[in-house]
Design a protein around this motif. Structure first.
Motif, PDB file in Angstrom:
ATOM      1  N   MET A   1       0.856  -1.191   0.000  1.00  0.00           N
ATOM      2  CA  MET A   1       0.000   0.000   0.000  1.00  0.00           C
ATOM      3  C   MET A   1       0.891   1.240   0.000  1.00  0.00           C
ATOM      4  N   ASN A   2       0.562   2.223  -0.790  1.00  0.00           N
ATOM      5  CA  ASN A   2       1.309   3.476  -0.870  1.00  0.00           C
ATOM      6  C   ASN A   2       1.319   4.151   0.490  1.00  0.00           C
ATOM      7  N   ASP A   3       2.536   4.331   1.075  1.00  0.00           N
ATOM      8  CA  ASP A   3       2.606   4.905   2.418  1.00  0.00           C
ATOM      9  C   ASP A   3       2.386   6.407   2.420  1.00  0.00           C
ATOM     10  N   ARG A   4       2.094   6.993   1.275  1.00  0.00           N
ATOM     11  CA  ARG A   4       1.762   8.413   1.226  1.00  0.00           C
ATOM     12  C   ARG A   4       0.257   8.643   1.281  1.00  0.00           C
ATOM     13  N   THR A   5      -0.480   7.582   1.448  1.00  0.00           N
ATOM     14  CA  THR A   5      -1.927   7.713   1.653  1.00  0.00           C
ATOM     15  C   THR A   5      -2.276   7.182   3.033  1.00  0.00           C
ATOM     16  N   MET A   6      -3.502   7.426   3.437  1.00  0.00           N
ATOM     17  CA  MET A   6      -3.962   6.969   4.754  1.00  0.00           C
ATOM     18  C   MET A   6      -5.455   6.704   4.695  1.00  0.00           C
ATOM     19  N   LYS A   7      -5.934   5.966   5.685  1.00  0.00           N
ATOM     20  CA  LYS A   7      -7.368   5.771   5.839  1.00  0.00           C
ATOM     21  C   LYS A   7      -7.999   7.014   6.459  1.00  0.00           C
ATOM     22  N   ALA A   8      -9.216   7.323   6.012  1.00  0.00           N
ATOM     23  CA  ALA A   8      -9.985   8.419   6.595  1.00  0.00           C
ATOM     24  C   ALA A   8     -11.462   8.115   6.420  1.00  0.00           C
ATOM     25  N   VAL A   9     -12.276   8.599   7.350  1.00  0.00           N
ATOM     26  CA  VAL A   9     -13.722   8.456   7.239  1.00  0.00           C
ATOM     27  C   VAL A   9     -14.247   9.608   6.392  1.00  0.00           C
ATOM     28  N   LEU A  10     -14.966   9.264   5.317  1.00  0.00           N
ATOM     29  CA  LEU A  10     -15.373  10.249   4.327  1.00  0.00           C
ATOM     30  C   LEU A  10     -16.862  10.122   4.016  1.00  0.00           C
ATOM     31  N   PHE A  11     -17.378  11.138   3.324  1.00  0.00           N
ATOM     32  CA  PHE A  11     -18.711  11.034   2.728  1.00  0.00           C
ATOM     33  C   PHE A  11     -18.724  11.848   1.443  1.00  0.00           C
ATOM     34  N   ASP A  12     -19.450  11.321   0.443  1.00  0.00           N
ATOM     35  CA  ASP A  12     -19.508  11.929  -0.890  1.00  0.00           C
ATOM     36  C   ASP A  12     -20.802  12.684  -1.146  1.00  0.00           C
ATOM     37  N   ARG A  13     -21.715  12.636  -0.176  1.00  0.00           N
ATOM     38  CA  ARG A  13     -22.963  13.380  -0.276  1.00  0.00           C
ATOM     39  C   ARG A  13     -23.490  13.577   1.137  1.00  0.00           C
ATOM     40  N   PHE A  14     -24.336  14.572   1.311  1.00  0.00           N
ATOM     41  CA  PHE A  14     -24.942  14.794   2.616  1.00  0.00           C
ATOM     42  C   PHE A  14     -26.016  13.739   2.866  1.00  0.00           C
ATOM     43  N   GLY A  15     -26.142  13.334   4.120  1.00  0.00           N
ATOM     44  CA  GLY A  15     -27.167  12.345   4.435  1.00  0.00           C
ATOM     45  C   GLY A  15     -26.992  11.757   5.811  1.00  0.00           C
ATOM     46  N   GLY A  16     -27.593  10.585   6.019  1.00  0.00           N
ATOM     47  CA  GLY A  16     -27.536   9.899   7.299  1.00  0.00           C
ATOM     48  C   GLY A  16     -26.215   9.184   7.485  1.00  0.00           C
ATOM     49  N   PRO A  17     -26.080   8.445   8.582  1.00  0.00           N
ATOM     50  CA  PRO A  17     -24.820   7.736   8.858  1.00  0.00           C
ATOM     51  C   PRO A  17     -24.391   6.799   7.739  1.00  0.00           C
TER      52      PRO A  17
ATOM     53  N   ARG B   1     -23.714  23.185   5.764  1.00  0.00           N
ATOM     54  CA  ARG B   1     -23.153  23.243   4.415  1.00  0.00           C
ATOM     55  C   ARG B   1     -22.704  24.645   4.019  1.00  0.00           C
ATOM     56  N   LEU B   2     -23.312  25.683   4.631  1.00  0.00           N
ATOM     57  CA  LEU B   2     -22.864  27.035   4.326  1.00  0.00           C
ATOM     58  C   LEU B   2     -21.435  27.271   4.800  1.00  0.00           C
ATOM     59  N   LEU B   3     -21.026  26.524   5.817  1.00  0.00           N
ATOM     60  CA  LEU B   3     -19.670  26.651   6.338  1.00  0.00           C
ATOM     61  C   LEU B   3     -18.715  25.654   5.690  1.00  0.00           C
ATOM     62  N   THR B   4     -19.207  24.437   5.424  1.00  0.00           N
ATOM     63  CA  THR B   4     -18.316  23.391   4.922  1.00  0.00           C
ATOM     64  C   THR B   4     -18.230  23.363   3.406  1.00  0.00           C
ATOM     65  N   GLY B   5     -19.225  23.975   2.728  1.00  0.00           N
ATOM     66  CA  GLY B   5     -19.233  23.936   1.273  1.00  0.00           C
ATOM     67  C   GLY B   5     -19.771  22.623   0.742  1.00  0.00           C
ATOM     68  N   ARG B   6     -19.743  22.489  -0.570  1.00  0.00           N
ATOM     69  CA  ARG B   6     -20.315  21.304  -1.223  1.00  0.00           C
ATOM     70  C   ARG B   6     -19.276  20.505  -1.994  1.00  0.00           C
ATOM     71  N   ARG B   7     -18.009  20.762  -1.729  1.00  0.00           N
ATOM     72  CA  ARG B   7     -16.974  19.967  -2.397  1.00  0.00           C
ATOM     73  C   ARG B   7     -16.804  18.652  -1.660  1.00  0.00           C
ATOM     74  N   PHE B   8     -16.758  17.565  -2.418  1.00  0.00           N
ATOM     75  CA  PHE B   8     -16.626  16.230  -1.842  1.00  0.00           C
ATOM     76  C   PHE B   8     -15.387  15.548  -2.420  1.00  0.00           C
ATOM     77  N   PRO B   9     -14.848  14.553  -1.686  1.00  0.00           N
ATOM     78  CA  PRO B   9     -15.336  14.050  -0.408  1.00  0.00           C
ATOM     79  C   PRO B   9     -15.021  15.002   0.741  1.00  0.00           C
ATOM     80  N   GLN B  10     -15.842  14.897   1.788  1.00  0.00           N
ATOM     81  CA  GLN B  10     -15.587  15.613   3.029  1.00  0.00           C
ATOM     82  C   GLN B  10     -15.357  14.603   4.136  1.00  0.00           C
ATOM     83  N   GLY B  11     -14.781  15.085   5.230  1.00  0.00           N
ATOM     84  CA  GLY B  11     -14.490  14.212   6.357  1.00  0.00           C
ATOM     85  C   GLY B  11     -15.193  14.679   7.610  1.00  0.00           C
ATOM     86  N   VAL B  12     -15.049  13.910   8.663  1.00  0.00           N
ATOM     87  CA  VAL B  12     -15.651  14.224   9.960  1.00  0.00           C
ATOM     88  C   VAL B  12     -14.568  14.096  11.023  1.00  0.00           C
TER      89      VAL B  12
END
Length: 323
Positions: free
Chosen positions: A1-17, A57-68
């Motif tokens: 696995m490329n050691d220049r990447t990492m795992k992260a929790v993401l979402f590609d659209r707004f919604g539930g868990p 969303r007014l603060l975070t914007g609509r560019r995806f992916p986003q994280g938490v």
């Protein structure tokens, strides 16, 4: 696995868990004045579901992916040029800034060096993830409300993340603490140090009595709780009502200029001195982590569901490191 990447929790659209997933993103590097932290754990805060669902969303914007993820514990992995006060290998806790990219729900975060503090010796790094948010309670009670010994303090959401630390801090500061929580959590709130624990569903605000300080963690019904303040009383809220965001923000702003009983609000932005205060309180035995459940990284969505279902006792934590 490329050691220049990492795992992260993401979402590609707004919604539930269910929109949350674990993906791979570029691993950050420590810029000048920053530290790179290998994350051991983070907690799920009320702002996380609001971010994920699009309320902010007014603060975070609509560019995806986003994280938490807002807070974290871990070990310093690298130092940027000029970063001071910590060393590689130090055990630290902190809170990510608003421009931190993917948030703390990731294997690594890069943050300004003055936005982390040293975790007290002997405190487990996973459990410690319940306490960076205690800086919010410190700011609310010590700085914004100037809580004094002998005063009456009412804490809304006393069993939650900020509330559970506020009950402990209020007790440490010598206040008479009343905690509002669900009936099932009243014994838990008393164990934290509250002199009185009240089921918020069974008592109307008007019947709660009067207080010198009200700490609100819900953002709802601010007008009713503001009326409970004694002359010279202070109310601090850490969040607007997410369902009536603009109206709630407007009321908070208006209350700062009209009337004697003002509502103080702030956006948590702790620095090293705040984390050092939390560490000192832990070392003195006046503050301890309240951990409900620890989830693995792959079950971050389940942690979100649990928080939104209500009834948390302390914090839901997510473990990032294996083992």
């Amino acid at each position: 696995m490329n050691d220049r990447t990492m795992k992260a929790v993401l979402f590609d659209r707004f919604g539930g868990p269910e929109v949350l997933y674990v993906g791979r993103v570029p691993r950050p590097e420590a810029a000048p004045g920053e530290v790179l932290v290998r994350v051991h754990a983070f907690s799920v805060n009320g702002a996380d579901p609001a971010t994920r669902s699009g309320t902010y969303r007014l603060l975070t914007g609509r560019r995806f992916p986003q994280g938490v993820g807002l807070d974290f514990t871990g070990e310093v992995a690298a130092l940027g040029t000029g970063a001071a006060g910590v060393a590689v290998g130090d055990r630290v806790w902190g809170i990510v800034g608003r421009a931190s990219g993917f948030g703390s729900a990731a294997e690594y975060v890069a943050v300004p060096a003055d936005r982390v503090g040293l975790v007290p010796e002997g405190l487990d790094l996973i459990a410690a993830a319940a306490l960076p948010i205690a800086t919010t309670a410190v700011t609310a009670l010590r700085d914004k409300a100037a809580l004094r010994p002998g005063e009456r303090l009412l804490v809304r959401g006393a069993a939650g993340g900020v509330g559970s630390t506020a009950v402990q801090l209020g007790t440490a500061y010598g206040a008479e603490v009343t905690g509002l929580a669900r009936a099932a959590n009243l014994d838990f709130v008393r164990a934290l140090g509250a002199r009185h624990a009240v089921d918020h569903r069974s008592v109307a605000p008007a019947d709660l009595g009067s207080y010198d300080v009200v700490l609100d963690t819900a953002g709802t019904g601010l007008r009713a709780f503001r009326r409970l303040l004694k002359p010279g009383g202070r109310m601090v809220t850490i969040t607007p009502d997410p369902k009536r965001l603009l109206a709630s923000l407007g009321y908070i702003a208006a209350s700062t200029v009209h009337g004697r009983r003002r509502v103080r609000a702030f956006s948590g932005n702790p620095r090293r001195g705040d984390f050092d205060t939390v560490a000192r309180l832990v070392s003195e035995g006046k503050l301890s982590p309240a951990v409900d459940t620890v989830f693995p990284l792959e079950e971050t969505a389940a942690a979100h569901r649990a928080l939104e279902a209500g009834g948390v006792r302390g914090k839901y934590l997510v473990r990032v490191v294996e083992g």
